[in-house]
Design an enzyme around this catalytic site. Structure first.
Site, short mmCIF file in Angstrom:
data_model
loop_
_atom_site.label_atom_id
_atom_site.label_comp_id
_atom_site.label_asym_id
_atom_site.label_seq_id
_atom_site.Cartn_x
_atom_site.Cartn_y
_atom_site.Cartn_z
N GLU A 241 50.35 75.62 86.52
CA GLU A 241 51.21 74.44 86.58
C GLU A 241 51.25 73.74 85.23
O GLU A 241 52.33 73.39 84.72
CB GLU A 241 50.70 73.48 87.65
CG GLU A 241 51.48 72.17 87.72
CD GLU A 241 50.85 71.16 88.67
OE1 GLU A 241 51.56 70.21 89.06
OE2 GLU A 241 49.67 71.32 89.02
N ARG A 242 50.10 73.51 84.64
CA ARG A 242 50.04 72.76 83.38
C ARG A 242 50.68 73.53 82.24
O ARG A 242 51.41 72.95 81.43
CB ARG A 242 48.58 72.42 83.07
CG ARG A 242 48.04 71.38 84.03
CD ARG A 242 46.53 71.32 84.08
NE ARG A 242 46.10 70.32 85.07
CZ ARG A 242 44.88 70.26 85.57
NH1 ARG A 242 43.95 71.13 85.20
NH2 ARG A 242 44.59 69.31 86.46
#
Length: 380
Positions: A241-242
């Site tokens: 996600e990051r």
């Protein structure tokens, strides 16, 4: 960039054209009316963007994490909110399902998610556990061939629109991190409801919801992976996600720079373009340098996450730097445009509002610094 694969160039260019022609004209309406453009999501499905992380056998286009970051970058140049909802759908939900679910589960839900017929969401955060994800209170109790889920979630992107949700719950509350499991939950299931949608400062049009899970019965066949082994899936999901959602910050920063440069060329004061003034030149050159550095970091982190399962520090560094640069670039663009930049006549005020969320969501900047420092101090 000249080192993209032909497939990466194709999906980037396809999404860029789609965003220019179909997203740009509605971007202001999305923000003003807090409107989720469901039809545009279906268009993303038609061009293969929603299933970029999914093999063709499940209805996807067989891409990778770097391709997903490129897509979010292109979308964010015109609408941060659409890019955010895309990331929550295609990376957090669909990516997790493709990575962690069995073949039967994939066959059941992925085709509709890849086409845009269904929207996906990733439900981890709870009212009392933001950065402390393992402090969740949602529980799942086994009852014959079902689990009964009870609890609540908040700040769930796409939560009010989702047909398929990846939900985290404690199946053994006494076991701490060793007692978390993951479930596929149908958004139309009895007992599932949206408590409210949040009225946000930015990223308007990307629905953010509080969800209630009131004694929902979930078939045991919808348990993802093994019981009590959800934390490993969660941590891998957060890394990805990051690294990929940093593409949103990158796209926002690039758009801020482009609007600022265009305005500095055209706007005249004291008989000449404001771009001739050294203070404006300094702001523009600083913006460019920082955006360029952010691009290198985001692209490298997204690439590394394709094959490297130990990419937490790189994902955090890219997310941290790109998000803070995007907010800085957005505010610099507002400053360069002056009074006009503070109005909704130009997109830069929306960019500034949208960018700030990326310093908070997917782990705050403070959390990213903790992750990076721990990696450094344990000897790398």
């Amino acid at each position: 960039m000249t080192d993209l694969s032909p497939e990466q160039e194709l999906i980037r260019d396809t999404v860029r054209r789609l965003a220019e022609h179909e997203l740009a004209p509605i971007a202001a309406k999305i923000d003003k009316d807090d409107w989720f453009p469901r039809d545009f999501f279906r268009r993303l499905g038609e061009v293969g963007a929603l299933g970029v992380l999914v093999p063709e056998e499940y209805g996807g286009s067989g891409g990778d994490y770097f391709s997903a970051a490129l897509i979010m970058e292109e979308l964010a140049k015109f609408s941060g909110s659409v890019s955010l909802s895309y990331g929550a759908h295609a990376v957090l939900a669909v990516g997790a399902i493709n990575r962690d679910c069995n073949d039967e589960q994939k066959q059941c839900v992925l085709p509709a998610l890849c086409s845009g017929e269904a929207i996906g969401a990733w439900a981890l955060t709870e009212p009392g556990s933001g950065s402390d994800a393992l402090g969740m209170r949602t529980v799942a109790k086994r009852d014959g061939d079902t689990y009964i889920l009870d609890g609540s979630k908040t700040f769930i992107t796409n939560g009010s629109e989702a047909k398929t949700l990846v939900v985290y719950a404690k199946t053994d509350p006494e076991a701490g991190p060793h007692g978390v499991s993951v479930f596929l939950v149908d958004g139309s299931a009895e007992g599932f409801s949206t408590s409210r949608t949040l009225d946000k400062m930015g990223m308007r049009g990307s629905p953010t919801a509080e969800l209630r899970l009131d004694q929902i019965r979930v078939p045991a066949s919808d348990l993802v992976g093994a019981e009590n082994e959800g934390v490993a899936m969660m941590m891998r999901g957060l890394d990805v996600e990051r690294a990929t959602l940093a593409g949103i910050s990158l796209g926002l920063a690039e758009a801020a720079l482009e609007h600022a440069v265009d305005y500095a060329r055209e706007r005249k004061q004291f008989g000449k373009p404001i771009g001739d003034f050294q203070m404006v030149q300094k702001m523009l050159s600083d913006m460019y340098t920082e955006v360029y550095a952010a691009q290198l970091m985001v692209y490298d982190a997204a690439r590394r996450c394709i094959t490297d399962t130990n990419c937490s520090h790189m994902a955090s560094a890219a997310k941290l730097f790109a998000s803070e640069i995007a907010t800085k670039a957005g505010m610099a663009a507002v400053q360069i445009l002056g009074g006009y930049g503070y109005t909704r006549d130009y997109p830069v005020e929306r960019i500034a509002r949208d960018a700030k969320l990326m310093e908070i969501g997917a782990g705050t900047s403070e959390i990213q610094r903790i992750i990076i420092s721990r990696w450094l101090l344990r000897g790398r």
